[in-house]
Design a protein around this motif. Structure first.
Motif, PDB file in Angstrom:
ATOM      1  N   SER A 167     -45.139 -19.700  -3.139  1.00  0.00           N
ATOM      2  CA  SER A 167     -44.647 -18.355  -3.374  1.00  0.00           C
ATOM      3  C   SER A 167     -43.610 -18.020  -2.315  1.00  0.00           C
ATOM      4  CB  SER A 167     -45.795 -17.348  -3.319  1.00  0.00           C
ATOM      5  OG  SER A 167     -45.364 -16.072  -3.737  1.00  0.00           O
ATOM      6  N   GLN A 168     -42.532 -17.406  -2.751  1.00  0.00           N
ATOM      7  CA  GLN A 168     -41.454 -17.015  -1.843  1.00  0.00           C
ATOM      8  C   GLN A 168     -41.485 -15.497  -1.679  1.00  0.00           C
ATOM      9  OE1 GLN A 168     -39.445 -19.133  -0.247  1.00  0.00           O
ATOM     10  NE2 GLN A 168     -40.271 -20.965  -1.217  1.00  0.00           N
ATOM     11  N   MET A 169     -42.532 -15.000  -1.048  1.00  0.00           N
ATOM     12  CA  MET A 169     -42.700 -13.564  -0.879  1.00  0.00           C
ATOM     13  C   MET A 169     -41.803 -13.031   0.239  1.00  0.00           C
ATOM     14  SD  MET A 169     -44.847 -12.252  -3.058  1.00  0.00           S
ATOM     15  CE  MET A 169     -46.196 -12.687  -4.160  1.00  0.00           C
ATOM     16  N   THR A 170     -41.065 -11.992  -0.073  1.00  0.00           N
ATOM     17  CA  THR A 170     -40.236 -11.324   0.926  1.00  0.00           C
ATOM     18  C   THR A 170     -40.399  -9.819   0.780  1.00  0.00           C
ATOM     19  OG1 THR A 170     -38.321 -11.314  -0.567  1.00  0.00           O
ATOM     20  CG2 THR A 170     -38.513 -13.176   0.956  1.00  0.00           C
ATOM     21  N   ASP A 210     -42.120 -11.872  -4.881  1.00  0.00           N
ATOM     22  CA  ASP A 210     -41.405 -13.115  -5.163  1.00  0.00           C
ATOM     23  C   ASP A 210     -40.291 -12.722  -6.121  1.00  0.00           C
ATOM     24  OD1 ASP A 210     -40.518 -15.557  -6.394  1.00  0.00           O
ATOM     25  OD2 ASP A 210     -42.335 -16.523  -5.654  1.00  0.00           O
ATOM     26  N   ARG A 211     -39.107 -12.556  -5.601  1.00  0.00           N
ATOM     27  CA  ARG A 211     -38.006 -11.983  -6.370  1.00  0.00           C
ATOM     28  C   ARG A 211     -37.638 -12.830  -7.592  1.00  0.00           C
ATOM     29  NH1 ARG A 211     -34.984  -8.178  -3.249  1.00  0.00           N
ATOM     30  NH2 ARG A 211     -33.048  -8.766  -4.280  1.00  0.00           N
ATOM     31  N   GLU A 212     -37.641 -14.147  -7.426  1.00  0.00           N
ATOM     32  CA  GLU A 212     -37.266 -14.998  -8.559  1.00  0.00           C
ATOM     33  C   GLU A 212     -38.287 -14.898  -9.694  1.00  0.00           C
ATOM     34  OE1 GLU A 212     -37.273 -19.690  -9.401  1.00  0.00           O
ATOM     35  OE2 GLU A 212     -35.789 -19.102  -7.880  1.00  0.00           O
ATOM     36  N   LYS A 213     -39.568 -14.992  -9.350  1.00  0.00           N
ATOM     37  CA  LYS A 213     -40.602 -14.905 -10.380  1.00  0.00           C
ATOM     38  C   LYS A 213     -40.561 -13.553 -11.084  1.00  0.00           C
ATOM     39  CE  LYS A 213     -44.023 -18.150  -8.525  1.00  0.00           C
ATOM     40  NZ  LYS A 213     -45.391 -18.302  -7.973  1.00  0.00           N
ATOM     41  N   LEU A 214     -40.415 -12.500 -10.295  1.00  0.00           N
ATOM     42  CA  LEU A 214     -40.414 -11.155 -10.861  1.00  0.00           C
ATOM     43  C   LEU A 214     -39.200 -10.951 -11.757  1.00  0.00           C
ATOM     44  CD1 LEU A 214     -42.129  -8.625 -10.785  1.00  0.00           C
ATOM     45  CD2 LEU A 214     -40.806  -7.827  -8.828  1.00  0.00           C
ATOM     46  N   GLU A 215     -38.042 -11.400 -11.310  1.00  0.00           N
ATOM     47  CA  GLU A 215     -36.825 -11.243 -12.101  1.00  0.00           C
ATOM     48  C   GLU A 215     -36.925 -11.997 -13.421  1.00  0.00           C
ATOM     49  OE1 GLU A 215     -32.076 -11.826 -11.305  1.00  0.00           O
ATOM     50  OE2 GLU A 215     -33.392 -13.540 -10.946  1.00  0.00           O
ATOM     51  N   ARG A 216     -37.367 -13.238 -13.370  1.00  0.00           N
ATOM     52  CA  ARG A 216     -37.435 -14.024 -14.597  1.00  0.00           C
ATOM     53  C   ARG A 216     -38.483 -13.476 -15.563  1.00  0.00           C
ATOM     54  NH1 ARG A 216     -36.982 -20.325 -12.999  1.00  0.00           N
ATOM     55  NH2 ARG A 216     -36.711 -20.530 -15.259  1.00  0.00           N
ATOM     56  N   VAL A 287     -45.626 -17.722 -20.232  1.00  0.00           N
ATOM     57  CA  VAL A 287     -46.115 -18.389 -19.020  1.00  0.00           C
ATOM     58  C   VAL A 287     -45.448 -17.787 -17.793  1.00  0.00           C
ATOM     59  CG1 VAL A 287     -46.190 -20.559 -17.736  1.00  0.00           C
ATOM     60  CG2 VAL A 287     -46.676 -20.553 -20.183  1.00  0.00           C
ATOM     61  N   MET A 288     -44.118 -17.578 -17.880  1.00  0.00           N
ATOM     62  CA  MET A 288     -43.379 -17.012 -16.752  1.00  0.00           C
ATOM     63  C   MET A 288     -43.853 -15.579 -16.452  1.00  0.00           C
ATOM     64  SD  MET A 288     -41.412 -19.667 -16.418  1.00  0.00           S
ATOM     65  CE  MET A 288     -39.977 -19.364 -15.412  1.00  0.00           C
ATOM     66  N   ILE A 289     -44.099 -14.806 -17.510  1.00  0.00           N
ATOM     67  CA  ILE A 289     -44.538 -13.427 -17.335  1.00  0.00           C
ATOM     68  C   ILE A 289     -45.921 -13.381 -16.704  1.00  0.00           C
ATOM     69  CG2 ILE A 289     -45.162 -11.297 -18.551  1.00  0.00           C
ATOM     70  CD1 ILE A 289     -43.045 -12.126 -20.693  1.00  0.00           C
ATOM     71  N   ARG A 290     -46.839 -14.168 -17.247  1.00  0.00           N
ATOM     72  CA  ARG A 290     -48.202 -14.182 -16.735  1.00  0.00           C
ATOM     73  C   ARG A 290     -48.262 -14.693 -15.299  1.00  0.00           C
ATOM     74  NH1 ARG A 290     -50.649 -17.912 -21.116  1.00  0.00           N
ATOM     75  NH2 ARG A 290     -51.819 -18.493 -19.252  1.00  0.00           N
ATOM     76  N   ALA A 291     -47.471 -15.749 -15.007  1.00  0.00           N
ATOM     77  CA  ALA A 291     -47.478 -16.315 -13.660  1.00  0.00           C
ATOM     78  C   ALA A 291     -46.974 -15.300 -12.643  1.00  0.00           C
ATOM     79  CB  ALA A 291     -46.627 -17.580 -13.617  1.00  0.00           C
ATOM     80  N   ALA A 292     -45.941 -14.548 -13.014  1.00  0.00           N
ATOM     81  CA  ALA A 292     -45.411 -13.527 -12.110  1.00  0.00           C
ATOM     82  C   ALA A 292     -46.435 -12.428 -11.868  1.00  0.00           C
ATOM     83  CB  ALA A 292     -44.126 -12.938 -12.685  1.00  0.00           C
ATOM     84  N   ALA A 293     -47.114 -11.991 -12.933  1.00  0.00           N
ATOM     85  CA  ALA A 293     -48.132 -10.950 -12.780  1.00  0.00           C
ATOM     86  C   ALA A 293     -49.260 -11.436 -11.866  1.00  0.00           C
ATOM     87  CB  ALA A 293     -48.678 -10.551 -14.149  1.00  0.00           C
ATOM     88  N   ALA A 294     -49.735 -12.663 -12.096  1.00  0.00           N
ATOM     89  CA  ALA A 294     -50.826 -13.202 -11.290  1.00  0.00           C
ATOM     90  C   ALA A 294     -50.417 -13.351  -9.835  1.00  0.00           C
ATOM     91  CB  ALA A 294     -51.276 -14.555 -11.851  1.00  0.00           C
ATOM     92  N   ALA A 295     -49.171 -13.803  -9.600  1.00  0.00           N
ATOM     93  CA  ALA A 295     -48.688 -13.984  -8.238  1.00  0.00           C
ATOM     94  C   ALA A 295     -48.603 -12.660  -7.492  1.00  0.00           C
ATOM     95  CB  ALA A 295     -47.317 -14.662  -8.248  1.00  0.00           C
TER      96      ALA A 295
END
Length: 361
Positions: A167-170, A210-216, A287-295
């Motif tokens: 995770s790239q949390m900022t 995680d900006r990338e996960k959230l954006e996608r 998958v991308m949506i769920r992964a971002a929510a879980a992260a």
């Protein structure tokens, strides 16, 4: 009593691990769930890693959340059927399929990168073409390349995202970051005569993201809403805050989704209708949506609007921890090759006119 026996009895017919909950207690598990050491009598609240509040408020639709199963995080979907909560767990076979896709995408990336590099050099040269037909053909080629890049990127990254091993949390102004995504998406959707209306919360919220996960994830939510909305209809999006959670709700004015479709939206590669309706794809966007929510300590709820359209709500926990972050010092490579992320992620729903050479450079 007969309804309860009927609902719980169907668990044994389900391929995926599943169990039934009544009044917060697991009342029945199928053979697949027993292999995860789940058994009747367990308290569901002891298993919830995310979505405690969302689950307690669940009345309709299908909710994706994260459970702790034998001490390991596991994604699950839950829906109510005649007063019984039916939980369905993700399976390891899904990870195998995602990994196979990631390997295939790795082989495709290099030739695609070379083609797009040549195209980047070619399109400015042809930008001054006077023939409208030539300009249209160039824009269509460009859009096609962006669509392929989106597919390959999803194939490559869905496995990595879903494993949640990195995770790239900022520290991010989350409300401002989300608003910027919607603003740019709104501008581009005007090319296709689609109206996207976004209402932000009045509060400014800073937190770890995680900006990338959230954006996608948000781009995929918007893309799905456009695909399933009626022509010339509006898409409404709203970001709200309640206690320590943010809720992003996006709803369309389309034909909606049946309970069967809602239940399958969280199931990768088992989605119906699939071949009959190309809008559904194979589920990598979800998958991308769920992964971002879980992260981000959240959930995803899919339900119907009062007017029959589809509503998706993704929750995000506001993490304002002051503890030092574990950061990777590896050079972060932009998955889009520094190209406009929105043009890539919305390539399936934007018209070719948005990809004319002069507009993307």
């Amino acid at each position: 009593m007969e309804q309860m026996e009927s609902n719980t009895g169907m668990l044994e017919l389900m391929i995926q691990p599943a169990f039934a909950v009544k009044d917060g207690i697991i009342v029945q598990v199928n053979e697949g769930a027993r292999q995860y050491f789940l058994e009747a009598g367990m308290q569901i609240t002891d298993l919830l890693l995310t979505g405690d509040g969302e689950y307690r408020e669940l009345n309709e639709g299908c909710l994706y959340l994260t459970l702790s199963v034998s001490g390991v995080p596991c994604g699950a979907s839950v829906r109510k059927i005649n007063g019984i909560d039916i939980f369905t767990l993700e399976q390891d076979v899904d990870q195998t399929e995602l990994q196979a896709m990631a390997l295939a995408a790795q082989e495709l990336r290099m030739p695609l990168s070379k083609v797009m590099t040549v195209a980047d050099r070619l399109f400015p040269v042809t930008e001054e073409a006077e023939d409208p037909a030539v300009k249209e053909q160039i824009a269509q080629i460009n859009r096609g390349l962006f669509q392929i890049l989106r597919i390959v990127s999803n194939m490559s990254d869905a496995y990595r995202y879903d494993r949640q091993t990195e995770s790239q949390m900022t520290v991010t102004n989350i409300t401002n970051f989300i608003e910027e995504i919607f603003q740019h998406s709104t501008e581009l959707l005007h090319y296709g005569a689609k109206e996207l209306l976004f209402e932000n919360t009045a509060q400014t919220v800073f937190g770890l993201a995680d900006r990338e996960k959230l954006e996608r994830a948000i781009h995929n939510i918007i893309s799905n809403a456009v695909k399933f909305s009626a022509r010339d209809s509006k898409i409404h999006a709203r970001l709200s805050r309640r206690n320590n959670m943010l809720y992003l709700t996006v709803q369309d004015e389309g034909e909606g989704s049946s309970q069967q479709i809602q239940a399958n939206l969280h199931s990768r590669f088992r989605r119906q209708p699939g071949l009959e309706d190309s809008r559904f794809g194979i589920g990598l966007g979800m998958v991308m949506i769920r992964a971002a929510a879980a992260a981000h300590g959240g959930t995803v709820l899919i339900s119907q609007t009062e007017k029959g359209g589809t509503k998706l709500t993704m929750s995000i926990a506001i993490n304002q921890s002051t503890e030092p972050l574990v950061r990777s010092y590896d050079l972060h490579v932009d998955y889009a090759g520094e190209r406009d992320h929105t043009l890539i992620e919305l390539a399936d729903v934007l018209p070719y006119s948005a990809y004319e050479a002069g507009k993307i450079n």
